[in-house]
Design an enzyme around this catalytic site. Structure first.
Site, PDB file in Angstrom:
ATOM      1  N   ARG A  34       0.828  -1.210   0.000  1.00 61.16           N
ATOM      2  CA  ARG A  34       0.000   0.000   0.000  1.00 61.16           C
ATOM      3  C   ARG A  34       0.865   1.265   0.000  1.00 61.16           C
ATOM      4  O   ARG A  34       0.463   2.308  -0.485  1.00 61.16           O
ATOM      5  CB  ARG A  34      -0.942   0.012   1.216  1.00 61.16           C
ATOM      6  CG  ARG A  34      -2.052  -1.058   1.116  1.00 61.16           C
ATOM      7  CD  ARG A  34      -3.138  -0.829   2.148  1.00 61.16           C
ATOM      8  NE  ARG A  34      -2.681  -1.077   3.497  1.00 61.16           N
ATOM      9  CZ  ARG A  34      -2.740  -2.260   4.117  1.00 61.16           C
ATOM     10  NH1 ARG A  34      -3.268  -3.300   3.501  1.00 61.16           N
ATOM     11  NH2 ARG A  34      -2.295  -2.393   5.348  1.00 61.16           N
ATOM     12  N   SER A  51      -1.207 -16.616   5.210  1.00 60.28           N
ATOM     13  CA  SER A  51      -2.309 -15.783   5.672  1.00 60.28           C
ATOM     14  C   SER A  51      -3.478 -16.616   6.183  1.00 60.28           C
ATOM     15  O   SER A  51      -4.624 -16.314   5.892  1.00 60.28           O
ATOM     16  CB  SER A  51      -2.767 -14.877   4.518  1.00 60.28           C
ATOM     17  OG  SER A  51      -3.506 -13.800   5.015  1.00 60.28           O
ATOM     18  N   ASN A  54      -4.616 -18.670  12.206  1.00 62.79           N
ATOM     19  CA  ASN A  54      -4.227 -19.685  13.214  1.00 62.79           C
ATOM     20  C   ASN A  54      -5.068 -19.548  14.498  1.00 62.79           C
ATOM     21  O   ASN A  54      -5.350 -20.550  15.148  1.00 62.79           O
ATOM     22  CB  ASN A  54      -2.723 -19.716  13.515  1.00 62.79           C
ATOM     23  CG  ASN A  54      -2.066 -18.375  13.473  1.00 62.79           C
ATOM     24  OD1 ASN A  54      -2.762 -17.359  13.514  1.00 62.79           O
ATOM     25  ND2 ASN A  54      -0.757 -18.344  13.387  1.00 62.79           N
ATOM     26  N   CYS A  55      -5.510 -18.333  14.798  1.00 62.64           N
ATOM     27  CA  CYS A  55      -6.340 -18.160  15.994  1.00 62.64           C
ATOM     28  C   CYS A  55      -7.698 -18.863  15.843  1.00 62.64           C
ATOM     29  O   CYS A  55      -8.375 -19.132  16.828  1.00 62.64           O
ATOM     30  CB  CYS A  55      -6.566 -16.687  16.293  1.00 62.64           C
ATOM     31  SG  CYS A  55      -5.036 -15.751  16.415  1.00 62.64           S
ATOM     32  N   PRO A 306      21.208  -3.145   9.776  1.00 63.04           N
ATOM     33  CA  PRO A 306      20.379  -2.045   9.250  1.00 63.04           C
ATOM     34  C   PRO A 306      19.434  -2.449   8.118  1.00 63.04           C
ATOM     35  O   PRO A 306      18.484  -1.716   7.825  1.00 63.04           O
ATOM     36  CB  PRO A 306      21.429  -1.035   8.744  1.00 63.04           C
ATOM     37  CG  PRO A 306      22.711  -1.780   8.617  1.00 63.04           C
ATOM     38  CD  PRO A 306      22.655  -2.904   9.595  1.00 63.04           C
ATOM     39  N   ALA A 310      12.532  -7.350  12.112  1.00 60.91           N
ATOM     40  CA  ALA A 310      11.921  -8.586  12.616  1.00 60.91           C
ATOM     41  C   ALA A 310      10.684  -8.235  13.442  1.00 60.91           C
ATOM     42  O   ALA A 310      10.632  -7.184  14.096  1.00 60.91           O
ATOM     43  CB  ALA A 310      12.906  -9.383  13.459  1.00 60.91           C
ATOM     44  N   ASP A 313       6.143 -13.265  17.031  1.00 64.43           N
ATOM     45  CA  ASP A 313       6.484 -14.147  18.145  1.00 64.43           C
ATOM     46  C   ASP A 313       7.994 -14.323  18.323  1.00 64.43           C
ATOM     47  O   ASP A 313       8.451 -14.748  19.385  1.00 64.43           O
ATOM     48  CB  ASP A 313       5.882 -15.548  17.912  1.00 64.43           C
ATOM     49  CG  ASP A 313       4.369 -15.560  18.033  1.00 64.43           C
ATOM     50  OD1 ASP A 313       3.778 -14.506  18.318  1.00 64.43           O
ATOM     51  OD2 ASP A 313       3.782 -16.649  17.830  1.00 64.43           O
ATOM     52  N   LYS A 464     -22.900   2.911  37.819  1.00 69.37           N
ATOM     53  CA  LYS A 464     -21.530   2.768  38.307  1.00 69.37           C
ATOM     54  C   LYS A 464     -21.017   1.471  37.682  1.00 69.37           C
ATOM     55  O   LYS A 464     -21.300   0.373  38.198  1.00 69.37           O
ATOM     56  CB  LYS A 464     -21.503   2.667  39.832  1.00 69.37           C
ATOM     57  CG  LYS A 464     -21.855   3.958  40.533  1.00 69.37           C
ATOM     58  CD  LYS A 464     -21.832   3.709  42.038  1.00 69.37           C
ATOM     59  CE  LYS A 464     -22.514   4.825  42.788  1.00 69.37           C
ATOM     60  NZ  LYS A 464     -22.943   4.391  44.126  1.00 69.37           N
TER      61      LYS A 464
HETATM   62  C1  LIG Z   1      -3.966 -22.422  17.583  1.00 69.99           C
HETATM   63  C2  LIG Z   1      -3.552 -21.023  17.858  1.00 69.99           C
HETATM   64  C3  LIG Z   1      -4.471 -20.134  18.359  1.00 69.99           C
HETATM   65  C4  LIG Z   1      -4.099 -18.824  18.637  1.00 69.99           C
HETATM   66  N1  LIG Z   1      -5.026 -17.970  19.124  1.00 69.99           N
HETATM   67  C5  LIG Z   1      -4.680 -16.692  19.385  1.00 69.99           C
HETATM   68  C6  LIG Z   1      -5.647 -15.772  19.842  1.00 69.99           C
HETATM   69  O1  LIG Z   1      -6.820 -16.122  19.999  1.00 69.99           O
HETATM   70  N2  LIG Z   1      -5.244 -14.504  20.121  1.00 69.99           N
HETATM   71  C7  LIG Z   1      -3.954 -14.103  19.949  1.00 69.99           C
HETATM   72  O2  LIG Z   1      -3.626 -12.936  20.194  1.00 69.99           O
HETATM   73  N3  LIG Z   1      -3.013 -14.955  19.485  1.00 69.99           N
HETATM   74  C8  LIG Z   1      -3.347 -16.230  19.202  1.00 69.99           C
HETATM   75  N4  LIG Z   1      -2.403 -17.089  18.715  1.00 69.99           N
HETATM   76  C9  LIG Z   1      -1.024 -16.611  18.545  1.00 69.99           C
HETATM   77  C10 LIG Z   1      -0.851 -15.877  17.220  1.00 69.99           C
HETATM   78  O3  LIG Z   1      -1.349 -16.670  16.197  1.00 69.99           O
HETATM   79  C11 LIG Z   1       0.617 -15.574  17.008  1.00 69.99           C
HETATM   80  O4  LIG Z   1       1.061 -14.753  18.046  1.00 69.99           O
HETATM   81  C12 LIG Z   1       0.871 -14.874  15.678  1.00 69.99           C
HETATM   82  O5  LIG Z   1       0.441 -15.658  14.614  1.00 69.99           O
HETATM   83  C13 LIG Z   1       2.373 -14.596  15.513  1.00 69.99           C
HETATM   84  O6  LIG Z   1       2.617 -14.060  14.262  1.00 69.99           O
HETATM   85  P1  LIG Z   1       4.029 -14.315  13.561  1.00 69.99           P
HETATM   86  O7  LIG Z   1       3.970 -13.650  12.244  1.00 69.99           O
HETATM   87  O8  LIG Z   1       5.122 -13.969  14.485  1.00 69.99           O
HETATM   88  O9  LIG Z   1       4.105 -15.883  13.388  1.00 69.99           O
HETATM   89  P2  LIG Z   1       3.116 -16.852  12.604  1.00 69.99           P
HETATM   90  O10 LIG Z   1       1.807 -16.225  12.367  1.00 69.99           O
HETATM   91  O11 LIG Z   1       3.151 -18.140  13.345  1.00 69.99           O
HETATM   92  O12 LIG Z   1       3.821 -17.032  11.207  1.00 69.99           O
HETATM   93  C14 LIG Z   1       5.139 -17.529  11.104  1.00 69.99           C
HETATM   94  C15 LIG Z   1       5.258 -18.262   9.797  1.00 69.99           C
HETATM   95  O13 LIG Z   1       6.627 -18.294   9.444  1.00 69.99           O
HETATM   96  C16 LIG Z   1       6.895 -19.523   8.801  1.00 69.99           C
HETATM   97  N5  LIG Z   1       8.337 -19.755   8.867  1.00 69.99           N
HETATM   98  C17 LIG Z   1       9.084 -19.967   9.989  1.00 69.99           C
HETATM   99  N6  LIG Z   1      10.368 -20.125   9.663  1.00 69.99           N
HETATM  100  C18 LIG Z   1      10.443 -20.016   8.314  1.00 69.99           C
HETATM  101  C19 LIG Z   1      11.524 -20.100   7.403  1.00 69.99           C
HETATM  102  N7  LIG Z   1      12.766 -20.332   7.800  1.00 69.99           N
HETATM  103  N8  LIG Z   1      11.251 -19.945   6.074  1.00 69.99           N
HETATM  104  C20 LIG Z   1       9.974 -19.709   5.650  1.00 69.99           C
HETATM  105  N9  LIG Z   1       8.929 -19.633   6.481  1.00 69.99           N
HETATM  106  C21 LIG Z   1       9.163 -19.775   7.800  1.00 69.99           C
HETATM  107  C22 LIG Z   1       6.074 -20.508   9.597  1.00 69.99           C
HETATM  108  O14 LIG Z   1       5.812 -21.679   8.824  1.00 69.99           O
HETATM  109  C23 LIG Z   1       4.816 -19.721   9.884  1.00 69.99           C
HETATM  110  O15 LIG Z   1       3.807 -19.993   8.946  1.00 69.99           O
HETATM  111  C24 LIG Z   1      -2.764 -18.407  18.405  1.00 69.99           C
HETATM  112  C25 LIG Z   1      -1.821 -19.299  17.879  1.00 69.99           C
HETATM  113  C26 LIG Z   1      -2.217 -20.596  17.598  1.00 69.99           C
HETATM  114  C27 LIG Z   1      -1.201 -21.542  17.031  1.00 69.99           C
END
Ligand SMILES: Cc1cc2nc3c(=O)[nH]c(=O)nc-3n(C[C@H](O)[C@H](O)[C@H](O)COP(=O)(O)OP(=O)(O)OC[C@H]3O[C@@H](n4cnc5c(N)ncnc54)[C@H](O)[C@@H]3O)c2cc1C
Length: 581
Positions: A34, A51, A54-55, A306, A310, A313, A464
């Site tokens: 965007r 996309s 996962n939640c 630079p 990241a 999680d 209240k």
């Molecule tokens: C079952 C479940 C329920 C959840 N429910 C909630 C909720 O209700 N509320 C909430 O706040 N949070 C929830 N979470 C947590 C939330 O989904 C995560 O905090 C969030 O998705 C983190 O985003 P991210 O981008 O860091 O990682 P992710 O969304 O996990 O994405 C990381 C991606 O990177 C890919 N990857 C990793 N290493 C590599 C590599 N070397 N090369 C290529 N790809 C790679 C992985 O395959 C993965 O698909 C839940 C998680 C799960 C698993």
């Protein structure tokens, strides 16, 4: 094969390479598009899906989200069409050369490298693998990805369709009573499975204060869940069956041996005992990690390099109340960080990352549990002085039908600043915790909560509101209007004070503290001499059911010269802390 593919940055716009195509990664990719129509944006995702929600996985497991497709918010094709993104699933980044500014990628049997101008890491977290013998047994599952939920649903269908399961109903063991573990328990129970829940901590949902957790335990028990607290799973082993010919065969079921020696038999096991940051790639690349093992980033998501950002999680954030640096694996921070990183990559003004509150919520059957800011254990560990308030008001006006109790616990600094809050109840918990999260972010105090003007009509709240009530109670405690005692101080109170129970005679008859004097609060003014004689100069520790009538009684006693304290949260909180009363 090793090759360099794609446009070199010189031939087109800037090339932004993103590792991880879910929450943080896709948020960044979409925002970057965007902001920059001409950038080449490549998203590398090792899994088969990008996309995905996962939640939402636990709710597909339960069947509430019926259609699997509903979880798959986009495909590489839809992202190419709508955002002109180059999304490559099944492409795993295996190395980063930060000096040459390129990543190495494994895709099936192929390996190739891809230069970048900006690299964004959003690899998420990896599931902690507890030291349980036999964890590789096919009956053992986890719940993190679409293939995970597919496998679980297939197994459940198989179990429900065949009489071959181990008990009258198919049986599951869930190891770990955190947010996802609880969602899994609810989903499995909804599908008709008998569930055992095993948790190492002494209460379910370890981030929740101990006063609130028993409410969840009761709700689990009411839905037939067998809860094993304070124990760990130690071994998983196949169960053999003896068929008609006397042959031993595998049933697909397993035994799960617990640290207290108990053995559970299950048709399937879900292990969800937490996650750790997926920071191996960053470590190998020589990026700076924090002591927690998460990637260290600055206020606009820059790593120590630079050209590398990241998010999610995998990164360290600052915890709002303690200032501690740690990963907080939640979707909200990951999405906001992705947006911020894209702003930074595209040279836009960034909103510096705010310290993270860890606001989280979970549904456990009919109850909602939610938390924001620091819990009591965190405050104690950090040595932060605080006073804890417990209240149990209705979610809306008591005279309007259907009012449900909201059990709220909140901690305030001596100067009245709100430090953390938690809630459990059947209605209205989400909005109170969201208000309190906003209040903490704004640095609000008890005085501010007391003055908050919130929407009210009888079906929705009270004139209240429970949030105002928290403010009033905290004001009263902090300015000495209502000195309080805590359920955790019961032994000392019993040994050294007069316990005054101001509930009705019938409530008293249903259960009371040994040695307590019962004077219903409306009789107190007429029976002060009795209190004076019984107290014999000692402090009077007053309590009622929830803390309201005892507050009135405490005020009467204080104004009559007694040294009186009101029990925070009353009998409800006392019973939660001392279940054997
Ligand atoms: C079952 C479940 C329920 C959840 N429910 C909630 C909720 O209700 N509320 C909430 O706040 N949070 C929830 N979470 C947590 C939330 O989904 C995560 O905090 C969030 O998705 C983190 O985003 P991210 O981008 O860091 O990682 P992710 O969304 O996990 O994405 C990381 C991606 O990177 C890919 N990857 C990793 N290493 C590599 C590599 N070397 N090369 C290529 N790809 C790679 C992985 O395959 C993965 O698909 C839940 C998680 C799960 C698993």
């Amino acid at each position: 094969m090793t090759a360099t593919t794609g446009l070199s940055p010189d031939e087109g716009g800037t090339r932004i390479v993103i590792v991880g195509g879910v929450a943080g990664g896709m948020s960044a990719a979409a925002r970057a598009r965007r902001l920059d129509e001409h950038a080449e944006i490549v998203v590398l995702e090792q899994g088969a899906y990008v996309s995905f929600a996962n939640c939402g996985l636990p709710y597909h497991l339960s069947g509430e989200i019926d259609q699997r497709e509903a979880l798959l918010l986009h495909t590489p094709e839809s992202l190419a069409e709508s955002l002109n993104l180059d999304v490559r699933t099944g492409h795993r980044v295996t190395g980063i050369d930060k000096f040459a500014q390129k990543v190495t990628i494994a895709a099936g049997d192929d390996t190739y490298s891809l230069p970048y101008d900006a690299l964004l890491l959003s690899p998420g977290a990896v599931a902690v693998r507890p030291p349980i013998e036999g964890l590789d047994h096919p009956a053992v599952h986890t719940l993190r990805t679409v293939p995970d939920v597919d496998a679980l649903r297939d197994r459940i269908e198989e179990l429900l369709d065949s009489p071959g399961h181990i008990g009258p109903a198919p049986t599951a063991v869930v190891v770990g009573a955190g947010f996802i573990g609880l969602e899994a328990v609810e989903a499995l129970t909804t599908r008709g499975l008998q569930v055992h829940l095993v948790e190492l901590s002494d209460h379910v949902l370890p981030p929740l204060d101990t006063e609130l957790a028993p409410l969840l335990a009761d709700e689990l028990a009411a839905h037939g869940v067998d809860l094993r607290l304070g124990v760990s799973a130690q071994a998983v082993a196949p169960v053999g069956a003896v068929d008609e010919s006397g042959e031993h065969s595998s049933t697909g079921a397993v035994t799960v041996t617990l640290s207290d020696g108990a053995t559970l038999i299950a048709d399937l096991v879900i292990v969800n005992v937490g996650v750790r940051p997926a920071s191996a790639l960053a470590l190998d690349a020589g990026l700076e990690l924090g002591p927690s093992g998460a990637i260290r980033v600055d206020g606009d998501q820059h790593t120590s390099d630079p050209h590398i950002w990241a998010v999610g999680d995998a990164v360290e954030v600052t915890q709002a109340i303690t200032g501690a640096r740690m990963p907080v694996p939640l979707a909200g921070p990951a999405n906001r960080q992705g947006r911020r990183a894209a702003d930074s990559i595209c040279g836009r003004r960034t909103t510096p990352q705010a310290a993270v509150l860890g606001t989280a919520i979970v549904r456990v059957f009919g109850l909602t549990a939610a938390t924001t800011g620091a819990n009591q254990a965190t405050l104690r560990k950090a040595g932060i002085k605080h006073q804890v308030m417990h209240i149990h008001p209705g979610d809306h006006a008591g005279y309007y039908p259907g009012s449900e109790q909201v059990h709220l616990v909140a901690s305030f600094a001596p100067d009245g600043t709100l430090l953390g809050a938690q809630g459990v109840g059947r209605a209205g918990v989400d909005k109170r915790i969201d208000i309190l999260a906003t209040a903490i972010r704004a640095g609000m105090s008890a005085d501010d909560l007391a003055e908050l003007e919130l929407a009210y009509a009888p079906p929705y709240g009270s004139a209240k509101d429970p949030v105002n009530m928290l403010g009033f109670v905290a004001q009263n405690v902090l300015d000495g209007t209502m000195p309080q005692w805590q359920a955790q101080e019961l032994d000392e109170a019993m040994a050294t004070t007069l316990l005054l129970d101001v509930r009705s005679r019938s409530e008293f008859a249903e259960g009371h503290l040994d040695g307590a004097l019962n004077i219903p609060h409306l009789e107190l003014r007429a029976r002060l001499d009795e209190v004076r004689t019984s107290a014999a100069g000692r402090t009077v520790c007053v309590h009622c059911a929830s803390g309201v009538r005892s507050y009135l009684a405490t005020r009467v006693l204080l104004s009559e010269g007694f040294d009186a304290l009101n029990l925070s949260g009353g009998w409800l909180t006392l019973r939660a802390v001392h279940p054997n009363l």
